[in-house]
Design an enzyme around this catalytic site. Structure first.
Site, PDB file in Angstrom:
ATOM      1  CE  LYS A  14      27.632 101.986  16.499  1.00 49.65           C
ATOM      2  NZ  LYS A  14      28.897 101.623  17.077  1.00 49.65           N
ATOM      3  CG  ASP A 141      27.158  99.181  13.621  1.00 48.37           C
ATOM      4  OD1 ASP A 141      27.064  98.182  14.354  1.00 48.37           O
ATOM      5  OD2 ASP A 141      28.162  99.903  13.569  1.00 48.37           O
TER       6      ASP A 141
END
Ligand code: C5P
Length: 307
Positions: A14, A141
């Site tokens: 990401k 995350d």
């Protein structure tokens, strides 16, 4: 193992298009408002039946990934086994395409992939929501690595809402060999902002509008990261790589998460080559990759007999 089943799951890295950081919370975390964006750097995790839960890793800097119980993929398998009352082991094999310790959530991707792979291998049949709850226990995350795409994260990053986003974006990511520790970067932002009254973190309407309209120029101008001054204070080379990207016409550049990876949004493939060559020539990046986003979250790419 002969005819045993093996499951391979692919999970993405990401970048944070925007990362707004509030003050420290009593639990040691910081309240966040962020926009996650999954990009086409991926790790593959293959799960094969075994007596114990073990992990092996291949790829660049694989030697920097722990192989003991602190490995996030191992922790994911253990957590799933414990919560589903499973006694089986699993041999996890990780093929790293995501830079290790780069602020691109590679460990989180491995954890998300291990959850999906073991769920399929052990036939635990958890819903996506049940997997998301386990993912949030593993790290801030990890839920996003399950979800993929483009999403707004709040809380410590683990509460997700998919973002209304249009378009496919081309990125150049500049990697650094010099790892930055996430807790150290958060400690540095606390030091830099000591004594300041901090507003509640919010993602900007400008960035959300850019995503809704699929306008890369507007998106490039809206990239922002509150952790960037802290990451640059610990690793001043990051300022040089941001300057190189700007000089070669990137639409925007931002330190990804707690760094040290820097992500540049570019117009097209041609510009991605210019920026990539300039970053490589500048000598400030240890590696440069051209990627695109958004891409999907953790998903099974191979389900078949083990090797
Ligand atoms: O959740 P995760 O294990 O990825 O977080 C790693 C570290 O990053 C935490 O121990 C904490 O120091 C810092 N962190 C934070 N606030 C967040 C996310 C991470 O302070 N929202």
């Amino acid at each position: 193992m002969g005819t045993s089943e093996a499951v391979t799951v692919r999970a993405p890295a990401k970048v944070n298009l925007e990362l707004r950081v509030g003050g420290p919370r009593p639990d040691g975390y910081h309240e966040l408002a962020t926009v996650f964006h999954a990009v086409s750097l991926t790790d593959d995790v293959t799960a094969t039946p075994a007596d114990a839960i073990t992990v092996t890793v291949e790829g660049v800097h694989a030697d920097r990934v722990p192989l003991d119980g602190t490995n996030l993929a191992v922790r994911a398998a253990r957590l799933l086994a414990e919560r589903s009352g499973i006694d089986d082991g699993v041999a996890l094999h990780i093929r790293k395409g995501i830079p290790v310790a780069g602020g691109m959530a590679g460990g989180s991707a491995d954890a998300a992939a291990a959850l999906v792979a073991c769920d399929a291998l052990w036939h635990t049949g958890l819903s996506r929501e049940e997997l998301r709850v386990l993912a949030a226990e593993l790290g801030s995350d990890v839920p996003f690595a399950l979800l993929g795409g483009t999403a707004i994260g709040t809380g410590r990053g683990e509460q997700l809402t998919p973002a209304l986003a249009r378009g496919d974006y081309t990125w150049v990511v500049g990697l650094s060999d010099r790892g930055l520790s996430t807790p150290a970067v958060y400690a540095e932002i606390d030091r830099l902002r000591a004594g300041r009254v901090l507003p509640e973190p919010r993602v900007s309407e400008r960035l959300m509008q850019a995503l809704r309209s699929g306008d890369p120029t507007a998106l490039g101008a809206s990239l922002a990261n509150d952790l960037q001054p802290a990451a640059c204070s610990l690793l001043p080379d990051l300022l040089r790589s941001l300057a190189v990207g700007q000089e070669y016409g990137a639409l925007g550049g931002v330190v990804s998460g707690s760094g040290p990876t820097v992500a540049f949004l570019v117009k097209d493939t041609e510009q991605s080559l210019d920026v990539a060559v300039a970053l490589t020539a500048s000598g400030v990046c240890s590696d440069v990759r051209r990627v695109h986003g958004p891409v999907p979250g953790a998903r099974i790419v191979e389900h078949g007999p083990g090797r």
